[in-house]
Motif scaffolding. Structure first.
Motif, short mmCIF file in Angstrom:
data_model
loop_
_atom_site.label_atom_id
_atom_site.label_comp_id
_atom_site.label_asym_id
_atom_site.label_seq_id
_atom_site.Cartn_x
_atom_site.Cartn_y
_atom_site.Cartn_z
N GLN A 10 24.06 -16.43 9.44
CA GLN A 10 24.62 -15.90 8.94
C GLN A 10 25.71 -17.18 9.28
N ASP A 12 28.65 -16.78 9.73
CA ASP A 12 29.91 -16.89 10.68
C ASP A 12 29.55 -16.25 12.04
N CYS A 13 28.42 -17.05 12.28
CA CYS A 13 27.64 -16.95 13.75
C CYS A 13 27.66 -18.02 14.77
N TYR A 15 26.62 -19.16 17.16
CA TYR A 15 24.63 -19.93 17.52
C TYR A 15 24.62 -20.56 17.15
N THR A 67 33.92 -18.87 19.65
CA THR A 67 33.41 -18.44 20.59
C THR A 67 34.58 -18.00 21.22
N ILE A 86 30.76 -13.16 21.41
CA ILE A 86 31.94 -13.73 20.23
C ILE A 86 32.14 -12.45 19.46
N GLN A 88 32.62 -9.85 16.23
CA GLN A 88 31.84 -9.61 15.36
C GLN A 88 31.34 -9.98 13.70
N THR A 89 30.01 -10.50 14.17
CA THR A 89 30.19 -10.57 12.84
C THR A 89 29.56 -9.95 11.57
N GLU A 113 18.02 -17.13 12.63
CA GLU A 113 17.88 -16.42 14.28
C GLU A 113 16.40 -15.01 13.80
N TRP A 115 16.08 -11.55 14.00
CA TRP A 115 16.02 -10.70 14.55
C TRP A 115 14.90 -9.00 14.27
N ASN A 136 25.42 -13.20 3.75
CA ASN A 136 24.00 -12.82 4.32
C ASN A 136 22.61 -13.94 4.14
#
Length: 241
Positions: A10, A12-13, A15, A67, A86, A88-89, A113, A115, A136
């Motif tokens: 992602q 826009d995340c 993490y 964050t 955080i 919503q992505t 990540e 999922w 994405n």
């Protein structure tokens, strides 16, 4: 239910951004989405390659523009537990739009990540995956249809399932990586395709260290598996009554 496991990037995340820049990894322990505020509250196990990497990773996440909230709950050496918030992505919004739901913990490292998500129908799954391609990058690792009987079996044995999951979460990063390398490399095959020597070489440690890491990982997992077997027997006895 359609279960999908995907390797997700992602853009826009927070993490993912942090793990792309710092040698840390995140393993979600608990999450809760606030629909009113459009915020994701998450309790996360954070592991760094060393104490310095962990410090840098925590600081980077706390100061990331995405964050919304950060709290350090505990820390020991190169491992910490945090609570963070955080927004919503794009991917989260897409999954929710198509009535998807989280079925397992997220594992975030090296800028991506893993999922584990579920959908009630194949159409919802296909539509969600199509929409996820907008904004994405991801790769579907597995897609499986779970029957009602299989789903019921999982529900009836949640205690056993949680016991095994807790064992996995108890593993340190090096224990998890050593166990995974041993399995992938054929250490448990007959005859063995991997040895303590190859494991030691892979992690640049002594054979003794590799053996200790592997034994600790096996011990943590097997204790939970044995406990799960007892839980399954008890639950089966109750279901037969």
């Amino acid at each position: 239910m359609i279960s999908v496991t995907m390797d997700m990037v992602q853009y826009d995340c927070p993490y993912i951004d942090v793990t792309d820049d710092v040698d840390v990894s995140f393993h979600t322990m608990h999450w809760d989405f606030n629909t009113a505020q459009q915020e994701l509250e998450t309790r996360i196990l954070v592991t760094g390659n060393d104490r310095g990497a962990l410090t840098n990773g925590l600081n980077a996440l706390q100061n990331h523009e995405g964050t919304l909230g950060f709290e350090l709950l505990s820390r020991r050496e190169d491992t910490a537990v945090i609570k963070s918030f955080i927004g919503q992505t794009n991917a989260m919004r897409t999954i929710r739009k198509h009535d998807g739901y989280i079925t397992g913990p997220f594992r975030i490292s090296d800028g991506s990540e893993l999922w584990s998500v579920g959908f009630d129908t194949a159409d919802n799954t296909d539509n969600a995956l199509a929409d996820l391609e907008i904004g994405n990058d991801f790769r579907v690792e597995s897609r499986n249809a779970t029957s009602f009987e299989d789903y019921l079996d999982v529900i009836q044995h949640l205690g056993a399932t949680k016991s095994v999951l807790d064992g996995c979460r108890e593993l340190s990063e090096i224990e998890r990586r050593t166990l995974q390398k041993a399995v992938d490399g054929g250490y448990f095959r007959t005859p063995r395709d991997a040895t303590l020597g190859t494991l030691a070489e892979a992690f640049d440690v002594s054979k003794t260290a590799a053996s200790k890491n592997l034994r600790r990982a096996e011990g943590k997992i097997l204790r939970r598996v044995v406990a799960a077997l007892s839980d399954i027997d008890e639950e089966n006895d109750l279901n037969r009554e």
